[in-house]
Scaffold this motif. Structure first.
Motif, PDB file in Angstrom:
ATOM      1  N   PHE A  56       0.863  -1.184   0.000  1.00  0.00           N
ATOM      2  CA  PHE A  56       0.000   0.000   0.000  1.00  0.00           C
ATOM      3  C   PHE A  56       0.895   1.228   0.000  1.00  0.00           C
ATOM      4  N   ASP A  57       0.672   2.141  -0.934  1.00  0.00           N
ATOM      5  CA  ASP A  57       1.433   3.394  -0.975  1.00  0.00           C
ATOM      6  C   ASP A  57       0.676   4.492  -0.242  1.00  0.00           C
ATOM      7  N   LEU A  76      -2.321  -1.405  11.161  1.00  0.00           N
ATOM      8  CA  LEU A  76      -2.158   0.034  11.332  1.00  0.00           C
ATOM      9  C   LEU A  76      -0.811   0.505  10.803  1.00  0.00           C
ATOM     10  N   VAL A  77      -0.757   1.782  10.396  1.00  0.00           N
ATOM     11  CA  VAL A  77       0.521   2.430  10.094  1.00  0.00           C
ATOM     12  C   VAL A  77       0.553   3.810  10.738  1.00  0.00           C
ATOM     13  N   ALA A  78       1.757   4.229  11.131  1.00  0.00           N
ATOM     14  CA  ALA A  78       2.007   5.553  11.710  1.00  0.00           C
ATOM     15  C   ALA A  78       2.692   6.408  10.657  1.00  0.00           C
ATOM     16  N   ILE A  84      -2.921   8.334  11.258  1.00  0.00           N
ATOM     17  CA  ILE A  84      -2.868   6.893  11.484  1.00  0.00           C
ATOM     18  C   ILE A  84      -3.859   6.278  10.505  1.00  0.00           C
ATOM     19  N   LYS A  85      -3.431   5.221   9.826  1.00  0.00           N
ATOM     20  CA  LYS A  85      -4.300   4.579   8.844  1.00  0.00           C
ATOM     21  C   LYS A  85      -4.443   3.104   9.170  1.00  0.00           C
ATOM     22  N   LEU A  86      -5.645   2.590   8.901  1.00  0.00           N
ATOM     23  CA  LEU A  86      -5.941   1.173   9.092  1.00  0.00           C
ATOM     24  C   LEU A  86      -6.250   0.566   7.731  1.00  0.00           C
ATOM     25  N   PHE A  87      -5.452  -0.443   7.353  1.00  0.00           N
ATOM     26  CA  PHE A  87      -5.650  -1.121   6.075  1.00  0.00           C
ATOM     27  C   PHE A  87      -6.195  -2.519   6.309  1.00  0.00           C
ATOM     28  N   ASP A  88      -6.972  -2.990   5.349  1.00  0.00           N
ATOM     29  CA  ASP A  88      -7.371  -4.392   5.281  1.00  0.00           C
ATOM     30  C   ASP A  88      -6.652  -4.984   4.079  1.00  0.00           C
ATOM     31  N   ILE A  89      -5.815  -5.983   4.309  1.00  0.00           N
ATOM     32  CA  ILE A  89      -4.936  -6.469   3.243  1.00  0.00           C
ATOM     33  C   ILE A  89      -5.689  -7.277   2.194  1.00  0.00           C
ATOM     34  N   PHE A  94      -6.884   1.596  -0.765  1.00  0.00           N
ATOM     35  CA  PHE A  94      -7.194   2.675   0.167  1.00  0.00           C
ATOM     36  C   PHE A  94      -7.436   2.144   1.583  1.00  0.00           C
ATOM     37  N   PRO A  95      -7.073   2.942   2.610  1.00  0.00           N
ATOM     38  CA  PRO A  95      -7.326   2.494   3.986  1.00  0.00           C
ATOM     39  C   PRO A  95      -8.816   2.410   4.281  1.00  0.00           C
TER      40      PRO A  95
END
Length: 355
Positions: A56-57, A76-78, A84-89, A94-95
């Protein structure tokens, strides 16, 4: 040793999945995190080596990552833009959720290991924030009044968390205490205070405070926390005796220690990553019992050592700052992964370098 290249992106954080022993996430940044995009890699360990399952970019640098403890596909990413973003792989680029409250870079994120329904973030803006993945705004803000590089929930309690900051203090918060008293702060330990002298010994000399960059709770001893940072020294503290100073002091790294993590399998072993381009395995001496102090006096001639711990081995295959390291939770107790500014992810066995 397995290797993967994060070409064009410099690694900052790395985490094994708590659900799968063959899945690793890496938070990375273009241009060493100074300016430019970020990328979250989802890597799979296969019989043919490490492969990128997905990435994810993001528009800004990424400094840390944390897997959800309740959903195997969420992470999550910082970010350097304060978000702060939450992704579903399993979903698109997009988060699925994003939060923007911090005023400066978010440098750490950590999921509640016990409650599993909250996570936290810490920022250069001098705050730690508690969040729910289902809420649009933070639940609680805890001021530290200094740049906070690392924050974690205790692995033993859903309500206790800790942080280390640029002011060289280890802070303990308990969310069960009244908020009005001191913003849930229950303890503030000066990391660079010298240990209390043993009977008959001269008083130890204090060290000038320097920024604390990383810390971690021991997984088996619920009152023990390790800290490390710019002064190159790893220290362990027992929060039952906050005024006693460190119970173990482990010097050896040649430059700042960027990340430390206790073993999930052994109570006395921890792993460190440093700007000196090495990862090192340490024992804090606690498994040696009553002979620890004698070992300290006979083996370590360096007066900086305390507590009978020692360096067990090191891995020096990185060619730039090592910024992230993590243990595999599954299988034999030696496998770990590291990442750094050399655009490389290495998966290796600590037992191969231990003496």
């Amino acid at each position: 040793m397995l290797e993967f290249r994060t070409q064009g992106f410099n690694g900052y954080g790395i985490k094994y999945s708590p659900f799968f022993d063959s899945r690793i996430a890496v938070a990375a940044s273009a241009n060493f995190g100074l300016v430019g995009n970020g990328r979250l890699y989802i890597l799979g360990l296969t019989p043919n080596g490490i492969v990128a399952e997905k990435w994810f970019d993001t528009q800004d640098s990424l400094f840390d990552t944390a897997w959800s403890e309740s959903h195997e596909n969420q992470i999550l990413v910082a970010s350097g833009d304060g978000s702060i973003k939450l992704f579903d792989i399993t979903l698109s680029q997009f988060p699925i959720q994003s939060w923007q409250e911090h005023a400066r870079e978010v440098f750490s994120v950590h999921w509640n290991l016990v409650g599993k329904d909250t996570f936290l973030s810490s920022s250069w803006d001098g705050t730690v924030k508690i969040w729910s993945p289902n809420a649009a705004a933070s639940l609680t803000t805890l001021p530290t009044h200094s740049c906070t590089y690392s924050a974690e929930f205790s692995p033993h309690s859903p309500s206790v968390l800790s942080s280390v900051s640029s002011d060289s203090h280890l802070r303990i918060f308990d969310l069960r205490t009244p908020a009005s008293a001191s913003n849930h702060l229950t303890m503030s330990i000066p990391i660079h205070s010298p240990p209390k002298p043993r009977m008959g010994a001269a008083a130890p000399v204090g060290i000038a405070p320097s920024e604390a960059l990383s810390h971690d709770w021991n997984k088996y001893r619920d009152s023990v926390i390790a800290t490390a940072g710019v002064d190159r020294v790893i220290r362990t503290f027992d929060i039952r005796a906050p005024g006693a100073g460190p119970i173990a002091v482990l010097p050896g790294h040649e430059y700042a220690v960027r990340r430390i993590t206790w073993s999930p399998h052994l109570s006395d072993i921890l792993l460190s990553a440093s700007y000196d381009m090495t990862c090192r395995v340490w024992s804090d001496g606690s498994a040696m019992g009553v002979g620890a102090e004698q070992l300290q006096n006979t083996v370590h001639q360096d007066p900086m050592f305390l507590g009978g711990g020692r360096e067990m081995g090191r891995m020096g295959r990185h060619t730039e700052f090592v910024t992230g390291v993590d243990w595999c939770l599954f299988g034999a107790e030696g496998w770990c992964a590291s990442t750094g500014w050399d655009e490389r992810v290495l998966v290796w066995d600590c037992r191969a370098v231990m003496q």
